[in-house]
Motif scaffolding. Structure first.
Motif, PDB file in Angstrom:
ATOM      1  N   PHE A  53       0.801  -1.222   0.000  1.00 45.13           N
ATOM      2  CA  PHE A  53       0.000   0.000   0.000  1.00 45.13           C
ATOM      3  C   PHE A  53       0.841   1.283   0.000  1.00 45.13           C
ATOM      4  CE2 PHE A  53      -3.050  -3.119   1.490  1.00 45.13           C
ATOM      5  CZ  PHE A  53      -4.198  -2.740   0.819  1.00 45.13           C
ATOM      6  N   GLY A  54       2.154   1.148   0.222  1.00 44.13           N
ATOM      7  CA  GLY A  54       2.985   2.342   0.334  1.00 44.13           C
ATOM      8  C   GLY A  54       3.455   2.851  -1.021  1.00 44.13           C
ATOM      9  N   ILE A  55       3.349   4.174  -1.210  1.00 41.96           N
ATOM     10  CA  ILE A  55       3.890   4.790  -2.426  1.00 41.96           C
ATOM     11  C   ILE A  55       4.734   5.975  -1.983  1.00 41.96           C
ATOM     12  CG2 ILE A  55       3.288   6.169  -4.444  1.00 41.96           C
ATOM     13  CD1 ILE A  55       1.052   4.404  -5.004  1.00 41.96           C
ATOM     14  N   VAL A  56       5.979   6.009  -2.468  1.00 38.87           N
ATOM     15  CA  VAL A  56       6.846   7.126  -2.109  1.00 38.87           C
ATOM     16  C   VAL A  56       6.978   8.046  -3.309  1.00 38.87           C
ATOM     17  CG1 VAL A  56       9.218   7.765  -1.548  1.00 38.87           C
ATOM     18  CG2 VAL A  56       8.108   5.890  -0.327  1.00 38.87           C
ATOM     19  N   GLU A  57       6.677   9.312  -3.069  1.00 35.38           N
ATOM     20  CA  GLU A  57       6.903  10.325  -4.102  1.00 35.38           C
ATOM     21  C   GLU A  57       7.728  11.415  -3.456  1.00 35.38           C
ATOM     22  OE1 GLU A  57       2.905   9.979  -6.874  1.00 35.38           O
ATOM     23  OE2 GLU A  57       2.817  10.999  -4.946  1.00 35.38           O
ATOM     24  N   GLY A  58       8.948  11.608  -3.969  1.00 36.02           N
ATOM     25  CA  GLY A  58       9.857  12.565  -3.338  1.00 36.02           C
ATOM     26  C   GLY A  58      10.124  12.104  -1.918  1.00 36.02           C
ATOM     27  N   ASP A  59       9.882  12.992  -0.966  1.00 36.76           N
ATOM     28  CA  ASP A  59      10.130  12.642   0.439  1.00 36.76           C
ATOM     29  C   ASP A  59       8.829  12.321   1.162  1.00 36.76           C
ATOM     30  OD1 ASP A  59      12.710  13.113  -0.119  1.00 36.76           O
ATOM     31  OD2 ASP A  59      12.886  14.971   1.032  1.00 36.76           O
ATOM     32  N   GLN A  60       7.794  12.031   0.395  1.00 35.66           N
ATOM     33  CA  GLN A  60       6.498  11.750   1.037  1.00 35.66           C
ATOM     34  C   GLN A  60       6.049  10.320   0.797  1.00 35.66           C
ATOM     35  OE1 GLN A  60       2.936  14.053   0.472  1.00 35.66           O
ATOM     36  NE2 GLN A  60       3.979  15.902   1.214  1.00 35.66           N
ATOM     37  N   LEU A  61       5.570   9.716   1.857  1.00 32.72           N
ATOM     38  CA  LEU A  61       5.008   8.373   1.751  1.00 32.72           C
ATOM     39  C   LEU A  61       3.483   8.480   1.845  1.00 32.72           C
ATOM     40  CD1 LEU A  61       5.084   5.176   2.138  1.00 32.72           C
ATOM     41  CD2 LEU A  61       5.185   5.667   4.590  1.00 32.72           C
ATOM     42  N   THR A  62       2.782   7.803   0.941  1.00 32.45           N
ATOM     43  CA  THR A  62       1.324   7.707   1.072  1.00 32.45           C
ATOM     44  C   THR A  62       0.963   6.244   1.258  1.00 32.45           C
ATOM     45  OG1 THR A  62       1.024   9.579  -0.426  1.00 32.45           O
ATOM     46  CG2 THR A  62      -0.899   8.196  -0.030  1.00 32.45           C
ATOM     47  N   CYS A  63       0.183   5.962   2.297  1.00 35.01           N
ATOM     48  CA  CYS A  63      -0.350   4.613   2.457  1.00 35.01           C
ATOM     49  C   CYS A  63      -1.731   4.617   1.806  1.00 35.01           C
ATOM     50  CB  CYS A  63      -0.458   4.236   3.930  1.00 35.01           C
ATOM     51  SG  CYS A  63      -1.376   2.704   4.154  1.00 35.01           S
ATOM     52  N   GLN A  64      -1.896   3.794   0.801  1.00 31.50           N
ATOM     53  CA  GLN A  64      -3.124   3.889   0.014  1.00 31.50           C
ATOM     54  C   GLN A  64      -4.337   3.221   0.653  1.00 31.50           C
ATOM     55  OE1 GLN A  64      -2.299   3.017  -4.133  1.00 31.50           O
ATOM     56  NE2 GLN A  64      -2.191   5.238  -4.254  1.00 31.50           N
ATOM     57  N   LEU A  65      -4.129   2.579   1.804  1.00 31.49           N
ATOM     58  CA  LEU A  65      -5.317   1.941   2.382  1.00 31.49           C
ATOM     59  C   LEU A  65      -6.342   2.993   2.806  1.00 31.49           C
ATOM     60  CD1 LEU A  65      -6.680  -0.673   2.909  1.00 31.49           C
ATOM     61  CD2 LEU A  65      -5.667  -0.767   5.161  1.00 31.49           C
ATOM     62  N   HIS A  66      -5.863   4.020   3.519  1.00 27.89           N
ATOM     63  CA  HIS A  66      -6.780   5.109   3.873  1.00 27.89           C
ATOM     64  C   HIS A  66      -6.263   6.449   3.376  1.00 27.89           C
ATOM     65  CE1 HIS A  66      -7.270   1.952   7.011  1.00 27.89           C
ATOM     66  NE2 HIS A  66      -8.536   2.105   6.677  1.00 27.89           N
ATOM     67  N   GLY A  67      -5.165   6.411   2.633  1.00 30.78           N
ATOM     68  CA  GLY A  67      -4.659   7.648   2.025  1.00 30.78           C
ATOM     69  C   GLY A  67      -3.839   8.528   2.953  1.00 30.78           C
ATOM     70  N   TRP A  68      -3.380   7.987   4.077  1.00 23.31           N
ATOM     71  CA  TRP A  68      -2.611   8.825   4.999  1.00 23.31           C
ATOM     72  C   TRP A  68      -1.228   9.099   4.417  1.00 23.31           C
ATOM     73  CZ3 TRP A  68      -3.452   8.326  10.923  1.00 23.31           C
ATOM     74  CH2 TRP A  68      -4.826   8.403  11.187  1.00 23.31           C
ATOM     75  N   ARG A  69      -0.713  10.338   4.681  1.00 19.66           N
ATOM     76  CA  ARG A  69       0.592  10.733   4.147  1.00 19.66           C
ATOM     77  C   ARG A  69       1.572  11.032   5.277  1.00 19.66           C
ATOM     78  NH1 ARG A  69       0.601  15.406   1.802  1.00 19.66           N
ATOM     79  NH2 ARG A  69      -1.318  16.033   2.826  1.00 19.66           N
ATOM     80  N   PHE A  70       2.842  10.786   4.988  1.00 15.45           N
ATOM     81  CA  PHE A  70       3.895  10.962   5.992  1.00 15.45           C
ATOM     82  C   PHE A  70       5.073  11.692   5.361  1.00 15.45           C
ATOM     83  CE2 PHE A  70       1.444   7.203   6.813  1.00 15.45           C
ATOM     84  CZ  PHE A  70       1.202   7.224   8.188  1.00 15.45           C
ATOM     85  N   ASP A  71       5.672  12.595   6.128  1.00 10.99           N
ATOM     86  CA  ASP A  71       6.909  13.227   5.692  1.00 10.99           C
ATOM     87  C   ASP A  71       8.053  12.325   6.150  1.00 10.99           C
ATOM     88  OD1 ASP A  71       8.730  15.312   4.845  1.00 10.99           O
ATOM     89  OD2 ASP A  71       9.103  15.568   7.001  1.00 10.99           O
TER      90      ASP A  71
END
Ligand code: FES
Length: 527
Positions: free
Chosen positions: A476-494
């Motif tokens: 479920f994890g997608i990394v774009e640049g320095d951001q991680l998005t977990c696609q299960l509920h769409g939460w994002r992390f720096d």
């Protein structure tokens, strides 16, 4: 195996070894806001309710329709009960007259009479439904079906391991109040809604890809909104930020990602499913039905108007002293609460609009101060504005779950300072000692658990399990640049700081690949 569509998340599964009625929902839910779409009230419910088994996935009122269960479902039916942490569902069903229960051990196949097999997966985090949501797997004569419903397991491996699935029923549309009720500029609302709509579809494609079933049935939504005050929430106004796309939109979006095996069930549609195919008959052609959707909704709106008016007339209880009653009910829970109160971390304000539509009473639930009191011109974390009558009604009936009543009704507006705070909603879902204790225990356990496994995503090494609800970030994890998005509920992390950008708390452990991980300061949990 025969599956009859009975509306929303509901279906009747017929086999030679018995029939299972799932989640029958007909009466409006959440302060008469949600109605089943398409209308299913004209089905022959006497016949549909004459079954050997009843399965209710969870206590959300668009799945658990007490009046309908009482009136139409055979009390000889054995209830297939998910292994939920509290006994609320069983208690409520007993009150309705059901006496036969099969408590399905979690994720274990149970063989019923005649070779019918079932397995129920119960999800039990405080954010899964009202303390619990579940999915039902059924096998008969080599045909396997998964009614995933609106449950969101981290993956479907528990079902995939049981063999190829022929029919997969799952949610694809929205079932929440975000972002519509937020007091935001329209352009921002549309952008957030669009994001949410995309995310819902992305999640659906992932689940479909997980199971690779022969046939995919979009179910469990959208509801329709028939009260004039809520009519704008129906996806008929060309709003790309509307979070309630219907089954025909599902089919066209699914086709864009190569999906060709989608099957829509209207109320009364019948699908005959075998190991080699499925044939479906419909009461009216599906395309024709959706081409006439607006007329269907308008006709339903007129027909249901008296139902809505009668419900509205029952909400007012002027004798209830709202402040006093909220103090009596909520203050002892604030005292008991450690994790949720800390997680909310600030006051939450309720602005109650009186019967005259103008005067407002402001009440604050002060989480740090552990009291309920009049608003004192302070900064608050969340502000909700709703009719006083709705709160009067909740207090009058002793409702323990304001999410599964007030918030899902969408009959409020909201503003907040800062990020989404899941603890606010978790608390207002747990207005009983039993629920609160369970939620506190769950968070306690998860705060303490360490999750040592790391994975590499792009240029980053991150913990394998999402800090939110443990989704496997390899999937479920997608990394774009320095951001991680977990696609299960769409939460994002720096990733550089580990900070969750979607909700307070929930830090992720991460470092750049090839660099040493800086140890977390003492006392700071990585997950
Ligand atoms: S598990 Fe919910 S966002 Fe990751």
């Amino acid at each position: 195996m025969r599956v009859t569509g009975t509306g929303h998340a509901s279906m009747r599964i017929d086999t030679a070894a018995g029939s299972i009625l799932c989640d029958p929902w007909v009466n409006p839910a959440y302060f008469a806001s949600w109605f089943p779409f398409p209308d299913n009230s004209l089905l022959d419910w006497e016949a549909l309710g004459d079954v050997e088994y009843l399965y209710v996935s969870h206590l959300h009122r668009d799945h658990f329709d007490a009046a309908h269960l009482k009136r139409f479902v055979s009390k000889d039916a054995t209830v297939l009960l998910p292994a939920f942490p509290t006994s609320e569902m069983e208690d409520e069903l007993r009150e309705l007259g059901f006496t036969k229960f099969l408590k399905a051990p979690n994720e274990q196949v149970v063989e019923l009479d005649g070779g019918l097999k079932i397995m129920i997966q119960a999800l039990t985090s405080p954010t899964d439904g009202p303390i619990g949501d579940s999915s039902l797997w059924v096998e008969y004569d080599g045909v396997r079906l998964l009614n995933q419903n609106d449950a969101r397991p981290t993956d479907l491996s528990a079902f995939a391991e049981l063999g190829h699935v022929h029919a997969h029923m799952l949610q694809f549309s929205g079932a929440i109040w975000y972002p519509m009720v937020y007091e935001l500029p329209q352009a921002a609302k549309t952008a957030f809604g669009k994001q949410k709509r995309d995310r819902q579809f992305d999640r659906t494609w992932r689940y479909i890809d997980d199971l690779k079933a022969d046939h995919v049935f979009p179910i469990a939504g959208p509801p329709c909104f028939l009260d004039d005050e809520l009519w704008q929430f129906n996806d008929i106004h060309g709003d790309e930020g509307n979070i309630f796309p219907d089954q025909s939109v599902f089919l066209s979006e699914y086709a864009k990602v190569g999906g060709t095996n989608g099957v829509v069930l209207l109320p009364g549609s019948v699908a005959e499913i075998t190991t080699s195919g499925a044939s479906t008959t419909h009461p009216v052609p599906v395309e024709e039905f959706f081409a006439n959707k607006v007329a269907h909704l308008e006709e339903m709106r007129e027909r249901k108007r008296p139902v809505i008016e009668a419900e509205k007339a029952s909400w007012r209880h002027p004798e209830v002293d709202v402040l006093k009653e909220m103090q009596r009910r909520i203050e002892p829970l604030l005292e008991e609460s450690i994790y949720l109160a800390k997680g909310v971390g600030g006051p939450v304000r309720f602005d109650l609009v009186s019967y005259d539509g103008e005067s407002v009473e402001s009440i604050v639930v002060d989480f740090p101060g552990k009291q309920v009191r009049p608003y004192a011109d302070e900064k608050v974390r969340y502000r909700f504005r709703t009719e006083r009558a709705l709160i009067e009604h909740l207090l009058h009936i002793g409702e323990v779950d304001w999410v599964n009543s007030l918030f899902l009704s969408c009959r409020f507006s909201a503003a907040r300072i800062g990020q989404y705070n899941e603890f606010v909603y978790a608390f207002f879902k747990c207005l009983s000692t039993e629920r609160l204790q369970y939620a506190e225990g769950w968070y306690d356990e998860h705060e303490r658990s360490t999750d040592a496994e790391d994975i590499t995503l792009g240029d980053w090494v991150v913990q394998r399990r999402c800090p939110h609800l443990k989704a496997d970030l390899t999937r479920f994890g997608i990394v774009e640049g320095d951001q991680l998005t977990c696609q299960l509920h769409g939460w994002r992390f720096d990733l550089a700081s580990g900070r969750c950008l979607t909700s307070v708390g929930h830090k992720v452990r991460a470092h750049r690949a090839g660099e040493q991980q800086t140890p977390a300061p003492a006392g700071e949990a990585a997950s």
